[in-house]
Design an enzyme around this catalytic site. Structure first.
Site, PDB file in Angstrom:
ATOM      1  N   SER A  40       0.842  -1.194   0.000  1.00 42.43           N
ATOM      2  CA  SER A  40       0.000   0.000   0.000  1.00 42.43           C
ATOM      3  C   SER A  40       0.873   1.238   0.000  1.00 42.43           C
ATOM      4  O   SER A  40       1.991   1.228   0.538  1.00 42.43           O
ATOM      5  CB  SER A  40      -0.906   0.015   1.239  1.00 42.43           C
ATOM      6  N   TYR A  57      -1.598  -0.764  10.079  1.00 37.05           N
ATOM      7  CA  TYR A  57      -1.609  -1.052   8.643  1.00 37.05           C
ATOM      8  C   TYR A  57      -0.375  -0.470   7.966  1.00 37.05           C
ATOM      9  O   TYR A  57       0.338  -1.159   7.218  1.00 37.05           O
ATOM     10  CB  TYR A  57      -2.881  -0.483   8.027  1.00 37.05           C
TER      11      TYR A  57
END
Length: 233
Positions: A139, A154
């Site tokens: 990501s 995350y």
């Protein structure tokens, strides 16, 4: 190609699985719970019985992964690609002062340790000198350049996935295997939400183009977006 995909039951994983069999690839679709398919993976398997097989594998349980690796090895299965897609996005609403450490640990178990366990046991099944690829779904949140003071579990886990990808790329390069961390874009899934600008199928198409080496990724790049463009670290 023979491709193994984790987290294949929903979202991006399902779209990758669906598009891969539609392109004629054989897919081993791995799910945490064989009975939990929110996007009807069994129906897809019925439509492509010779191309799609569903296997239960919880990426956080090394025994599960080792058992599947042993099963595939016993069948003389060789893999041309592995897509580590399984992931979680937890504790979004928390800053450091209220961060629940149990959710941080769970995030690392799924997002980082999961791919490591998968690759520990399954890289031996990848074909040598035949254009095999490993794609670890990362990501832009894992970019140091784009740090935004939120999504700690995350973001930090994805930054670690980028390092894992670079390390493994160096290890597997002599076997002719390429390892990439891929930012899929902001896509409309349970994780991405309905305000995301891109359909998961569009991202899946780009990622498969990379896996198939239709999209040429520069040799020095290891962190790219779904179109193969280098991302900032």
């Amino acid at each position: 190609m023979n491709i193994l995909i984790t987290g294949a039951g929903r979202g991006l994983g399902f779209q990758l699985t669906k598009l891969a069999v539609e392109r004629g690839h054989q897919v081993i679709a791995c799910v945490r719970d064989i009975g939990d398919h929110s996007e009807n993976l069994p129906a897809l398997a019925k439509g492509f019985p010779e191309l799609l097989r569903i296997e239960r594998m919880n990426v956080t349980r090394e025994d599960d992964v080792a058992e599947l690796a042993k099963k595939l090895s016993g069948e003389s299965v060789k893999l041309d690609g592995i897509i580590n897609n399984a992931g979680v996005l937890l504790a979004r609403e928390h800053k450091i002062g209220t961060l629940p450490i149990d959710q941080l640990l769970l995030t690392f178990e799924v997002n980082l340790f999961g791919p490591m366990i998968v690759l520990k046991h399954l890289t031996s099944l990848l074909t040598d000198d035949a254009g095999a690829n490993v794609v670890n779904i990362s990501s832009e949140a894992g970019s140091f350049a784009g740090a935004y003071g939120g999504d700690y579990p995350y973001a930090i886990s994805k930054a670690a996935v980028n390092m894992l990808s670079k390390q493994l790329n160096e290890e597997l390069r002599p076997r002719g295997i390429r390892v990439l961390a891929v930012h899929p874009g902001w896509i409309r899934t349970d994780m991405g939400g309905d305000k995301a600008p891109m359909e998961a199928s569009e991202s899946a198409s780009g990622i498969l183009d990379i896996l198939e080496r239709k999209t040429i990724v520069s040799e020095e790049a290891f962190f790219v977006d779904h179109r193969g463009r280098q991302m900032s670290l």
